[in-house]
Structure formats: C-alpha cells, structure tokens
Design an enzyme around this catalytic site. Structure first.
Site, PDB file in Angstrom:
ATOM      1  CG  ASP A   1     -55.267 -13.213 169.183  1.00 45.60           C
ATOM      2  OD1 ASP A   1     -54.424 -12.693 169.958  1.00 45.60           O
ATOM      3  OD2 ASP A   1     -56.486 -13.307 169.471  1.00 45.60           O
TER       4      ASP A   1
ATOM      5  CE  LYS B   1     -55.829 -16.452 172.327  1.00 49.61           C
ATOM      6  NZ  LYS B   1     -56.399 -15.203 171.810  1.00 49.61           N
TER       7      LYS B   1
ATOM      8  CG  ASP C   1     -43.296 -24.129 163.647  1.00 50.90           C
ATOM      9  OD1 ASP C   1     -42.310 -24.085 162.886  1.00 50.90           O
ATOM     10  OD2 ASP C   1     -44.327 -24.785 163.381  1.00 50.90           O
TER      11      ASP C   1
ATOM     12  CG  ASP D   1     -43.160 -21.167 158.259  1.00 48.70           C
ATOM     13  OD1 ASP D   1     -42.060 -21.353 158.830  1.00 48.70           O
ATOM     14  OD2 ASP D   1     -43.671 -22.012 157.490  1.00 48.70           O
TER      15      ASP D   1
ATOM     16  CE1 TYR E   1     -43.922 -26.910 168.120  1.00 48.42           C
ATOM     17  CE2 TYR E   1     -42.324 -28.283 166.986  1.00 48.42           C
ATOM     18  CZ  TYR E   1     -43.262 -27.275 166.954  1.00 48.42           C
ATOM     19  OH  TYR E   1     -43.541 -26.643 165.774  1.00 48.42           O
TER      20      TYR E   1
HETATM   21  C1  IPM Z   1     -39.260 -25.960 161.903  1.00 48.44           C
HETATM   22  C2  IPM Z   1     -40.121 -27.136 161.463  1.00 48.44           C
HETATM   23  C3  IPM Z   1     -40.177 -28.204 162.559  1.00 48.44           C
HETATM   24  C4  IPM Z   1     -40.800 -27.562 163.785  1.00 48.44           C
HETATM   25  C5  IPM Z   1     -40.939 -29.477 162.180  1.00 48.44           C
HETATM   26  C6  IPM Z   1     -40.348 -30.139 160.953  1.00 48.44           C
HETATM   27  C7  IPM Z   1     -40.960 -30.479 163.310  1.00 48.44           C
HETATM   28  O1  IPM Z   1     -41.393 -26.706 161.110  1.00 48.44           O
HETATM   29  O2  IPM Z   1     -38.069 -26.170 162.208  1.00 48.44           O
HETATM   30  O3  IPM Z   1     -39.756 -24.844 161.916  1.00 48.44           O
HETATM   31  O4  IPM Z   1     -42.027 -27.489 163.904  1.00 48.44           O
HETATM   32  O5  IPM Z   1     -40.053 -27.125 164.647  1.00 48.44           O
HETATM   33 MN    MN Z   2     -41.577 -24.524 161.036  1.00 44.76          MN
END
Ligand code: IPM
Ligand code: MN
Ligand code: NAD
Length: 343
Positions: free
Chosen positions: A214, A182, A238, A242, A136
């Site tokens: 993975d 990893k 990240d 999700d 990042y």
């Molecule tokens: C999150 C988002 C951000 C990240 C993006 C928008 C830069 O996906 O906060 O999870 O990757 O950290």
């Molecule tokens: Mn995200």
C-alpha cells in the site's frame, strides 16, 4: 542467416491489431541485425474457443514447449467469455506449465510529456512479478455463501523470484532492490521477509529495502525516480505494473516478458489487455507490442536490435505521431509506418 521460430497467439480484441502492426517492424530490425523470424500464427483465442470449445490443445502446448524459440502473444479477453476460461488455459496455463516464474515488466519514461506527474525526472525501474504462484493458482473452495481463495507462497517460489531480481540488478549496474509484500496483515507473507533478508546478505553491494504494497503504491506516484528494481508477488505485481504504466504514458506503451532465467522457454506479451472498447477501430497503440518484441529480441541474443526499436519509439513519440491514448490522432497503421521507416 540465423532464423528463429516464433509462435504467435494474437488472441482477442486489439491483440491481432497490435501484433500484426508490430511484426513488419520486427522483421525489418531483425534483417538489419542479420537474423530472421519465422512467424507461426496459432488460432487460439476467444473466437476459436467459442467455435470449437478448445482453449490450448495438448498437441499445441507440446509444440510450444519443444519446437519454438519464443511465443509472442497479443491479448486474451472477450466479453463473450466472461469467466475468461480461455485466457486461464492459454496465458496463465503457459506461464505455469512452462514454469515462466519471472514476469519482467519495465517502466521507463520514453518522452517527458507522457507522464501525468509534474516533476518526473528520470523514471526507469523494472518490476519482477512472481508468475507461477500466489492467488493466481486459483486454489480454494466455494460452498454456499463462502468463497475461499488460497494464496500459495512456497520457499522455492519466493526464493527464486527474489534471487532473479538481485541477479538482474547486479548484472545491470543497479544499486537498490525493493521487495514489496503485505506481511503486516497477511501472516504467511513472512516467507517473503525471511527469504528477502537471507538473499540480500549474499548481495551486500546492493541496498535491499522493503515496502508494504500500500505504501509502495503511494510512493510510486510521489517519487518513482528512486526505484530501480521492485520484486513482489503475482497479484501485487499485476497491479503495480498497471500503476507503473500509468506513470509513463499508459498501457499503450508497456511491455513484458515471461521468463525462466537460464531456459529457452519464454513468452512475450504487452501488459495491456484486449481493450474491447477500441477493438476494430484501428486506433490501438502498437508501441507496447513493438517494445515487447524488443524484449523478445534481447532474449534471443540481440540486445542491439532491441535498442534500435526503443530508439525508434522515442523518436516517433517525440514527433507527435501518437495514437489517441497518448493524446494524438494517429492510427495504429500510421504509428507502425513511422516506426518501420525509422528502423
Ligand atoms: C496481465 C493480465 C493477466 C494477469 C490477466 C489477463 C489474467 O492482467 O498479464 O497483466 O492478471 O496476469
Ligand atoms: Mn494485468
Ligand atoms: P485493457 O488493458 O484491455 O484496457 C484498459 C484501458 O487501456 C482501456 O481504456 C483500453 O482502451 C486502454 N488500452 C489498453 N491497451 C491499449 C492500447 N494498446 N492502445 C490504446 N489503448 C489501450 O484492460 P481491461 O479493460 O481491464 O481488460 C480487457 C480484457 O483484456 C479483459 O478480458 C482482461 O481480462 C483482458 N486482459 C488481458 C491481458 C493479456 O492477455 N495479457 C492483460 C490485461 C487484461
């Protein structure tokens, strides 16, 4: 009455919709617990950037650094800014410059029918995502046809996020911490192995285990119940957050906190983005923003206010007052009203 100043960066797309839906609910819960929030709305967003070329000016940053008790952010991301420069400066910029090295992302099943899994049991784990290093930082180089992205893993950075995960596990009666990297493919991930092993020895009462990322992704789908605390790098955190959200209802309910344990500085944002496809339609799910407000209240010293918000969310989800992302027909305002009535 104690009052806190919270800077609001509602941002883009559904950001302003979910933030403005959440604020009256948060005000009600705060009043019930005898504190108040002075909301200070800041304009920084894609629209502001396109109009002024300004992302987050220095004076605004200094105010966020010195004069507010917390930052409450909606989402940043707009098709008119394809390079996402404003989000880099505002969201990533605040994480880096305020040194908010913990991105704390809980994954909890708040109603059994929100999961796509057949036999979910109790899903309740947290992700400690490293928030100031990794890919990042955007280090690297591009020349001609070659684009090199560097991933930064410092001893200090890896050590402090792993320690934060163990400390939190210990303080919250957890028994297991899972580190994910990893290192079988990326030699520099050895630092994660070395630090994890060394720090785990200091927490002999906790089970310390490792999963390659993975394999962890697969296991999270098959058997999420066995995980309690997952600690990993910025990028994997990240992605896994999700995935975690997907196990318990999706991005419409996933909250997160950006913290530096022991310091006042903190930024709170839902895990989701600006969802351009549904922006302006009045159907964004405000639950993630409301639960994110709960994490903010915990940070400000009011865990009971956070618990009230979570209970109200459970009740509303059970009543089937749900936005379309959860299979319902309710609009943002209807869910917000139902939550406000309960708190
Ligand atoms: C999150 C988002 C951000 C990240 C993006 C928008 C830069 O996906 O906060 O999870 O990757 O950290
Ligand atoms: Mn995200
Ligand atoms: P997204 O989270 O915006 O959307 C992914 C999917 O989830 C979409 O189908 C969307 O409609 C749905 N969704 C997300 N939040 C929802 C909510 N509250 N209610 C109902 N449905 C919801 O992710 P994306 O599409 O990958 O990204 C869109 C933009 O947001 C991009 O510019 C991205 O960079 C940005 N983004 C910002 C943040 C942030 O500011 N914290 C986080 C993630 C993505």
């Amino acid at each position: 009455m104690k009052a806190f100043t919270v800077a609001v960066i509602a941002g883009d797309g559904i950001g302003p919709e979910v933030i403005e839906a959440a604020i009256p609910i948060l005000d009600r819960v705060a009043a019930k617990h005898s504190f108040a929030i002075r909301w200070e709305r800041l304009p920084y967003s894609a629209a502001h950037y396109l109009k002024t070329k300004e992302t987050l000016p220095d004076a605004a940053f200094r105010r966020l650094q010195n004069d507010v008790d917390a930052i409450f952010l909606g989402a940043l991301g707009d098709p008119r800014v394809p390079g996402n420069e404003h989000a880099r400066d505002i969201l990533l910029g605040l994480r880096f410059k305020l040194d908010l090295y913990v991105n704390f992302r809980p994954v909890e099943l708040l109603h059994p029918d929100l999961t796509p899994l057949r036999n979910p049991g109790s899903i309740d784990f947290v992700i400690f995502r490293e928030n100031t290093e990794g890919q990042y930082l955007g280090r690297g180089r591009s020349s001609g046809d070659e684009h090199v992205a560097e991933e930064v893993n410092t001893g200090k950075g890896v050590e402090r996020i792993i320690r934060a995960a163990f400390e939190w596990a210990k303080a919250h009666g957890k028994t297991r911490v899972t580190m994910s990297d990893k290192s079988n493919a990326i030699p520099t991930h050895r630092i994660w192995q070395d630090k994890f092993r060394a720090i785990a020895r200091e927490y002999a009462e906790l089970t310390a285990e490792h999963r390659y990322v993975d394999a962890l992704a697969l296991e999270l789908v098959r058997e999420p119940q066995r995980f309690q605390v997952i600690v990993t790098n910025n990028l994997y955190g990240d992605i896994l957050s999700d995935l975690g959200a997907g196990l318990v209802g999706g991005l419409g309910t996933a909250a997160s906190a950006n913290l530096h344990p022991g310091r006042r500085h903190a930024l709170f944002e839902p895990v989701h983005g600006s969802a351009p496809a549904i922006a302006g339609k009045g159907v964004a799910n405000p639950v993630a923003a409301v639960l994110t407000g709960g994490l903010m209240f915990e940070h400000l010293g009011y865990p009971a206010a956070s618990a009230d918000l979570k209970q109200a969310v459970r009740t509303v989800l059970a009543s089937r007052t749900r936005t379309p992302d959860l299979g319902g027909e309710a609009r943002t305002t209807a869910v917000a009203r139902a939550l406000a009535d309960l708190v």
